[in-house]
Design a protein around this motif. Structure first.
Motif, PDB file in Angstrom:
ATOM      1  N   PHE A  50       5.428  -4.024   7.267  1.00  0.00           N
ATOM      2  CA  PHE A  50       6.752  -3.417   7.218  1.00  0.00           C
ATOM      3  C   PHE A  50       6.648  -2.191   6.322  1.00  0.00           C
ATOM      4  CE2 PHE A  50      10.774  -3.035   4.768  1.00  0.00           C
ATOM      5  CZ  PHE A  50      11.627  -2.701   5.813  1.00  0.00           C
ATOM      6  N   SER A  51       7.164  -1.053   6.769  1.00  0.00           N
ATOM      7  CA  SER A  51       7.081   0.162   5.966  1.00  0.00           C
ATOM      8  C   SER A  51       8.465   0.724   5.690  1.00  0.00           C
ATOM      9  CB  SER A  51       6.225   1.219   6.682  1.00  0.00           C
ATOM     10  OG  SER A  51       6.807   1.596   7.915  1.00  0.00           O
ATOM     11  N   CYS A  52       8.588   1.428   4.586  1.00  0.00           N
ATOM     12  CA  CYS A  52       9.855   2.064   4.224  1.00  0.00           C
ATOM     13  C   CYS A  52       9.575   3.150   3.190  1.00  0.00           C
ATOM     14  CB  CYS A  52      10.835   1.034   3.664  1.00  0.00           C
ATOM     15  SG  CYS A  52      10.314   0.318   2.083  1.00  0.00           S
ATOM     16  N   TYR A  53      10.559   4.011   2.953  1.00  0.00           N
ATOM     17  CA  TYR A  53      10.422   5.047   1.938  1.00  0.00           C
ATOM     18  C   TYR A  53      10.723   4.438   0.567  1.00  0.00           C
ATOM     19  CZ  TYR A  53      10.036   8.588   5.556  1.00  0.00           C
ATOM     20  OH  TYR A  53       9.603   9.340   6.614  1.00  0.00           O
ATOM     21  N   ALA A  54       9.735   4.439  -0.277  1.00  0.00           N
ATOM     22  CA  ALA A  54       9.868   3.905  -1.635  1.00  0.00           C
ATOM     23  C   ALA A  54       8.661   4.359  -2.434  1.00  0.00           C
ATOM     24  CB  ALA A  54       9.956   2.379  -1.611  1.00  0.00           C
ATOM     25  N   GLU A  72       0.834  -1.199   0.000  1.00  0.00           N
ATOM     26  CA  GLU A  72       0.000   0.000   0.000  1.00  0.00           C
ATOM     27  C   GLU A  72       0.872   1.254   0.000  1.00  0.00           C
ATOM     28  OE1 GLU A  72      -3.571   2.070   2.671  1.00  0.00           O
ATOM     29  OE2 GLU A  72      -2.621   0.191   3.324  1.00  0.00           O
ATOM     30  N   SER A  73       0.510   2.221  -0.828  1.00  0.00           N
ATOM     31  CA  SER A  73       1.218   3.490  -0.863  1.00  0.00           C
ATOM     32  C   SER A  73       0.606   4.442   0.158  1.00  0.00           C
ATOM     33  CB  SER A  73       1.122   4.107  -2.263  1.00  0.00           C
ATOM     34  OG  SER A  73       1.737   5.378  -2.302  1.00  0.00           O
ATOM     35  N   SER A  74       1.463   5.089   0.975  1.00  0.00           N
ATOM     36  CA  SER A  74       0.952   5.980   2.018  1.00  0.00           C
ATOM     37  C   SER A  74       1.972   7.070   2.350  1.00  0.00           C
ATOM     38  CB  SER A  74       0.618   5.168   3.285  1.00  0.00           C
ATOM     39  OG  SER A  74       0.205   6.000   4.339  1.00  0.00           O
ATOM     40  N   ASN A  75       1.660   8.322   1.977  1.00  0.00           N
ATOM     41  CA  ASN A  75       2.492   9.471   2.349  1.00  0.00           C
ATOM     42  C   ASN A  75       3.985   9.292   2.013  1.00  0.00           C
ATOM     43  OD1 ASN A  75       0.247  10.851   3.407  1.00  0.00           O
ATOM     44  ND2 ASN A  75       0.449   9.745   5.351  1.00  0.00           N
ATOM     45  N   HIS A  76       4.270   9.068   0.756  1.00  0.00           N
ATOM     46  CA  HIS A  76       5.648   8.926   0.263  1.00  0.00           C
ATOM     47  C   HIS A  76       6.342   7.652   0.787  1.00  0.00           C
ATOM     48  CE1 HIS A  76       5.206  12.948  -1.287  1.00  0.00           C
ATOM     49  NE2 HIS A  76       4.948  13.409  -0.081  1.00  0.00           N
ATOM     50  N   LYS A  77       5.587   6.796   1.423  1.00  0.00           N
ATOM     51  CA  LYS A  77       6.130   5.526   1.917  1.00  0.00           C
ATOM     52  C   LYS A  77       5.297   4.395   1.333  1.00  0.00           C
ATOM     53  CE  LYS A  77       7.277   5.239   6.274  1.00  0.00           C
ATOM     54  NZ  LYS A  77       7.169   5.263   7.761  1.00  0.00           N
ATOM     55  N   VAL A  78       5.807   3.194   1.471  1.00  0.00           N
ATOM     56  CA  VAL A  78       5.009   2.023   1.140  1.00  0.00           C
ATOM     57  C   VAL A  78       4.910   1.151   2.385  1.00  0.00           C
ATOM     58  CG1 VAL A  78       5.553   2.000  -1.318  1.00  0.00           C
ATOM     59  CG2 VAL A  78       7.012   0.734   0.273  1.00  0.00           C
ATOM     60  N   VAL A  79       3.756   0.514   2.535  1.00  0.00           N
ATOM     61  CA  VAL A  79       3.537  -0.402   3.648  1.00  0.00           C
ATOM     62  C   VAL A  79       3.279  -1.785   3.072  1.00  0.00           C
ATOM     63  CG1 VAL A  79       2.153  -0.943   5.677  1.00  0.00           C
ATOM     64  CG2 VAL A  79       2.541   1.458   5.034  1.00  0.00           C
ATOM     65  N   LEU A  80       4.118  -2.747   3.446  1.00  0.00           N
ATOM     66  CA  LEU A  80       3.935  -4.124   3.000  1.00  0.00           C
ATOM     67  C   LEU A  80       3.056  -4.840   4.017  1.00  0.00           C
ATOM     68  CD1 LEU A  80       6.593  -3.143   1.578  1.00  0.00           C
ATOM     69  CD2 LEU A  80       7.311  -5.543   1.565  1.00  0.00           C
ATOM     70  N   ARG A  81       1.900  -5.306   3.569  1.00  0.00           N
ATOM     71  CA  ARG A  81       1.012  -6.073   4.432  1.00  0.00           C
ATOM     72  C   ARG A  81       1.426  -7.543   4.316  1.00  0.00           C
ATOM     73  NH1 ARG A  81      -0.947  -1.795   7.309  1.00  0.00           N
ATOM     74  NH2 ARG A  81      -1.794  -0.232   5.873  1.00  0.00           N
ATOM     75  N   LEU A  82       1.996  -8.038   5.403  1.00  0.00           N
ATOM     76  CA  LEU A  82       2.626  -9.358   5.391  1.00  0.00           C
ATOM     77  C   LEU A  82       1.820 -10.382   6.177  1.00  0.00           C
ATOM     78  CD1 LEU A  82       6.221  -8.068   6.230  1.00  0.00           C
ATOM     79  CD2 LEU A  82       5.259  -8.475   3.951  1.00  0.00           C
ATOM     80  N   LYS A  83       2.162 -11.642   6.010  1.00  0.00           N
ATOM     81  CA  LYS A  83       1.506 -12.695   6.776  1.00  0.00           C
ATOM     82  C   LYS A  83       1.750 -12.550   8.270  1.00  0.00           C
ATOM     83  CE  LYS A  83       1.367 -16.333   3.258  1.00  0.00           C
ATOM     84  NZ  LYS A  83       1.793 -17.701   2.901  1.00  0.00           N
ATOM     85  N   ASP A  84       2.905 -11.973   8.628  1.00  0.00           N
ATOM     86  CA  ASP A  84       3.247 -11.858  10.047  1.00  0.00           C
ATOM     87  C   ASP A  84       3.251 -10.398  10.521  1.00  0.00           C
ATOM     88  OD1 ASP A  84       5.422 -11.001   8.657  1.00  0.00           O
ATOM     89  OD2 ASP A  84       6.897 -12.231   9.726  1.00  0.00           O
ATOM     90  N   GLY A  85       2.450  -9.551   9.879  1.00  0.00           N
ATOM     91  CA  GLY A  85       2.385  -8.162  10.313  1.00  0.00           C
ATOM     92  C   GLY A  85       2.569  -7.215   9.155  1.00  0.00           C
TER      93      GLY A  85
END
Length: 243
Positions: A172-176, A157-170
């Motif tokens: 993870f977000s980073c700038y990308a 998911e794209s969110s405020n200049h970051k991406v959030v990876l929706r994973l099986k175990d929670g």
């Protein structure tokens, strides 16, 4: 074994469809429902559902189209391939709004039935094959590097200049930039909306407006992306099944 249900308020139609199914070279289990309430009361998982659009409302108050929407809204269990059976062609577009695979006009033609049934079984069997995902995505976050296996990602998911990876175990977000990840990940993922990049391996069902993932989450599909999404998803499924 293909698990098939027929939901129609006319006993003669149910019997005829059952005879057509039995005539196909496919091992199957068939159950018949005379009403929407009978179908909903039986919680068994189905692979294929033949549904009368003009199903007379029963104790549940649902006709065939309302029953289809209720089934699609379920967040758990297998979503069946739906084939609508109708006496009127005007219902065709309504059928596709709830993710119908195909429709058959009454009286049902035997040759047409055989063709549609064969394609439905192909899709069901392809969906049972879980594609093997062996690649990984390496991302940088807070000065550290993290490698994420692709088979652990439901969607990005794209969110405020970051991406959030929706994973099986929670998560993870980073700038990308999501468009950069879209290019890197190739045809295993598809961008269904400007904010969502979805792992096609975890798509359980879809309509023209949203898709359902195997974890129960529902995501919006852009109307501009729908046609290309369907093509990409079917190509992905066929490739995973070796078709």
């Amino acid at each position: 074994m293909i698990r098939i249900a027929i939901c129609d308020d006319e006993a003669s139609i149910r019997a005829y469809l059952t005879s057509l199914i039995r005539a196909q070279s496919c091992p199957c289990e068939i159950v018949e429902y005379p009403s929407a309430s009978a179908c909903l009361a039986d919680r068994r998982e189905l692979d294929l559902l033949f549904l009368d659009i003009e199903l007379a409302p029963s104790g549940s108050g649902l006709d065939g189209m309302a029953l289809a929407r209720t089934i699609r809204e379920r967040s758990s269990g297998t979503q069946p391939v739906m084939i609508f059976v109708t006496g009127h062609q005007r219902y065709v577009f309504d059928a596709f709004d709830v993710g119908a695979f195909q429709y058959l006009l009454k009286p049902v033609d035997e040759e047409k039935f055989a063709q549609v049934f064969a394609r439905a079984v192909e899709q069901i069997e392809a969906g049972r094959v879980q594609p093997q995902l062996s690649h990984a995505l390496t991302l940088q976050s807070a000065g550290t590097s993290r490698t994420v296996p692709l088979d652990s990602i439901y969607y990005i998911e794209s969110s405020n200049h970051k991406v959030v990876l929706r994973l099986k175990d929670g998560e993870f977000s980073c700038y990308a930039k999501i468009r950069d990840l879209e290019a890197e990940l190739g045809d295993q993922f598809f961008r269904i909306h400007k904010g969502y990049l979805v792992n096609l391996a975890y798509v359980e069902g879809y309509s023209k407006t949203e898709l359902t993932l195997t974890n129960g989450e529902k995501l919006l599909i852009s109307k501009y992306k729908y046609q290309d999404f369907v093509k990409a998803y079917l190509r992905f499924v066929k490739r995973g099944a070796g078709l």
